[in-house]
Write an enzyme that holds these catalytic residues in place. Sequence first.
Site, PDB file in Angstrom:
ATOM      1  N   ALA B  75     136.118   8.526  -5.331  1.00 51.10           N
ATOM      2  CA  ALA B  75     134.851   8.595  -4.602  1.00 51.10           C
ATOM      3  C   ALA B  75     133.826   9.480  -5.305  1.00 51.10           C
ATOM      4  CB  ALA B  75     135.082   9.089  -3.181  1.00 51.10           C
ATOM      5  N   THR B  76     134.268  10.491  -6.012  1.00 53.76           N
ATOM      6  CA  THR B  76     133.304  11.341  -6.731  1.00 53.76           C
ATOM      7  C   THR B  76     132.555  10.504  -7.759  1.00 53.76           C
ATOM      8  OG1 THR B  76     134.501  13.402  -6.379  1.00 53.76           O
ATOM      9  CG2 THR B  76     133.059  13.311  -8.293  1.00 53.76           C
ATOM     10  N   ASN B 161     134.036  15.072   6.020  1.00 56.77           N
ATOM     11  CA  ASN B 161     135.395  15.382   5.597  1.00 56.77           C
ATOM     12  C   ASN B 161     135.971  16.648   6.219  1.00 56.77           C
ATOM     13  OD1 ASN B 161     133.218  16.250   3.735  1.00 56.77           O
ATOM     14  ND2 ASN B 161     134.845  17.462   2.819  1.00 56.77           N
ATOM     15  N   GLN B 189     136.200   9.172   4.080  1.00 54.38           N
ATOM     16  CA  GLN B 189     137.075   9.486   5.218  1.00 54.38           C
ATOM     17  C   GLN B 189     137.069   8.371   6.265  1.00 54.38           C
ATOM     18  OE1 GLN B 189     139.098  11.993   5.250  1.00 54.38           O
ATOM     19  NE2 GLN B 189     138.247  13.361   3.713  1.00 54.38           N
ATOM     20  N   SER B 209     137.873   5.876  -1.770  1.00 54.86           N
ATOM     21  CA  SER B 209     138.864   6.379  -2.707  1.00 54.86           C
ATOM     22  C   SER B 209     140.257   5.937  -2.278  1.00 54.86           C
ATOM     23  CB  SER B 209     138.752   7.903  -2.689  1.00 54.86           C
ATOM     24  OG  SER B 209     139.789   8.464  -3.417  1.00 54.86           O
ATOM     25  N   HIS B 211     143.295   7.499  -2.648  1.00 56.05           N
ATOM     26  CA  HIS B 211     144.307   8.453  -2.184  1.00 56.05           C
ATOM     27  C   HIS B 211     144.071   8.958  -0.762  1.00 56.05           C
ATOM     28  CE1 HIS B 211     142.237  12.440  -2.672  1.00 56.05           C
ATOM     29  NE2 HIS B 211     141.410  11.661  -3.341  1.00 56.05           N
ATOM     30  N   THR B 250     138.490   0.515 -19.896  1.00 58.24           N
ATOM     31  CA  THR B 250     139.660  -0.301 -19.557  1.00 58.24           C
ATOM     32  C   THR B 250     140.076   0.000 -18.128  1.00 58.24           C
ATOM     33  OG1 THR B 250     140.416  -0.357 -21.836  1.00 58.24           O
ATOM     34  CG2 THR B 250     142.087  -0.723 -20.131  1.00 58.24           C
ATOM     35  N   CYS B 336     137.994  33.129   2.100  1.00 56.74           N
ATOM     36  CA  CYS B 336     139.076  33.556   1.230  1.00 56.74           C
ATOM     37  C   CYS B 336     139.838  32.388   0.633  1.00 56.74           C
ATOM     38  CB  CYS B 336     140.042  34.458   1.995  1.00 56.74           C
ATOM     39  SG  CYS B 336     139.289  36.040   2.361  1.00 56.74           S
TER      40      CYS B 336
END
Lengths: 145, 412
Positions: B75-76, B161, B189, B209, B211, B250, B336
Amino acid sequence: MAYSDKVIDHYQNPRNVGSFGTSKDVQTRTDVGVGIVGAPECGDVMQLQIKVSANGVIEDAKFKCFGCGSAIASSSLATEWIKGKTVDEALTIKNTQIVEELSLPPVKIHCSVLAEDSIRTAIDDWKKKNGVATNAATGAAANAH
Amino acid sequence: MAATTPVYMDNAATTRCDPRVVEAMLPFFTENYGNSSSRNHSFGWVAEEGVEHAREQAAALIGATAKEIIWTSGATEGNNLAIKGAAHMYAKAPEGQPNRGHIITAVHEHKAVLDPCKRLQREGFEVTFLEPKADGVITAAQVKAAMRPDTILVSIMWANNEIGTINEVPEIGKLCHERDVIFHTDATQWVGKMPTDVERDHIDLLSWSGHKIYGPKGVGALYVRRRKPRVRLEATIDGGGHERGMRSGTLNVTGIVGFGKACELCKTEMDRDGERLLKLRRKLEGELSKRIEVTQVNGHAEKRLPHICNISFGFVEGESLLMGIKDIACSSGSACTSASLEPSYVLKSLGVGDELAHSSLRLSLGRWTTEEEVDYVIEKIAKAVEHLRTMSPLYDLHKEGIDISKIQWQTH
């Protein structure tokens, strides 16, 4: 993020969690010094309370912490280290010692800085309450208003 | 039956590849290993057959025709090709000149949309970043209000997302078509989880995408409308002219075959999966909110994907919470856990305070999530939050009736 075994141990079995009273109670108690450093929007708030004898020995210390595992471990460790020390001895504790002891990675160094700040702030608070000359305060304790 | 640990609740990050997908892919590694561009021998023909079959499967999932599917690496890449490719093709002025055209997107899009838009800004395009309201939804009315005579492209994700909120995509598409503006949606998503029809929903460009839909990583597809209007894109990868010249290189035949199979499975199973996951998500959110005080589910209450739950627990920091539930795989909006040390920009855009953004968890369910796992997660989180609150100075202040937002904190 991989934590060192010592951080995990302090997280799971934090030493000296607690306080010597509500925020209002401890404000007026001259045997107790309070240090609150950090801010919720930064993701870290540490509160350290020390109970100090008339001759300046830290008899007991309690902490509370809102923050990541490293912040909790740093403040837990700080209470262990300062207990039994005089306030002047406690002031010699450096954040780098905390980094070393807990094997904190570079992104977590600010946790150790906060812990050092909380010690200074708590001691300054005790000194002020007891009319002892303080070194320049590194940070003001949080004040409810 | 007890849940086996670790429990995977990070399906918005990636999903397990369905064993049926793997099975479909296997022959294309060792037997049908030809290059689908080799037109002069049977190895090439078999590979091409695999690719074209997958193209049919992908198109069927979104109501497109096979010719409208362009293979990408994910997707990127799809977002980059769609946004930069369309902007460059429909630019109002040549490179090096100002006022090249206006683009509309939103502040809480994925970085794979925001960063291409920011690059275009530097190249002389103007970009409007819409801000959502507290529910996280971008409405057609907002897009309409931002439209200008020189608007050339709108890029609004179908579903977010981090929080799973669903934008008014069909309405935005209709609006764009009325004004001859190209409409792209990052549907990573959404597709495979929710019914999609690019005709009905007025989509010109749609990226997704493999995955995220129980297929392999490293493969994705971009839908490029061929009629009414015929959308053209400037290629970002030049080379042998594969994929109608829009994306040379390819083809990842094995990945594409897997992607196709994953699409086919989603088409037949999305209704059942969606209904089941919605029930589980409601249980998760309901129980956590009931058992833990000062809990907030982020994003619109209803307009949300069935499988994404974003929830904040007051007075508890997200990373320390993750540490307490380390046999549950999930994400946090806490600073964090990010490289930037900034809390989630998506939650911030909703006006969720920084403190609650630091306290957020994203739990995302998937095809193999069980009710036992949900029960386990509820127990585990409730316990961890309780443990952390015994340590939290903010929780003490809350119990003392002090409003922590009114305290002047010493910030660094």
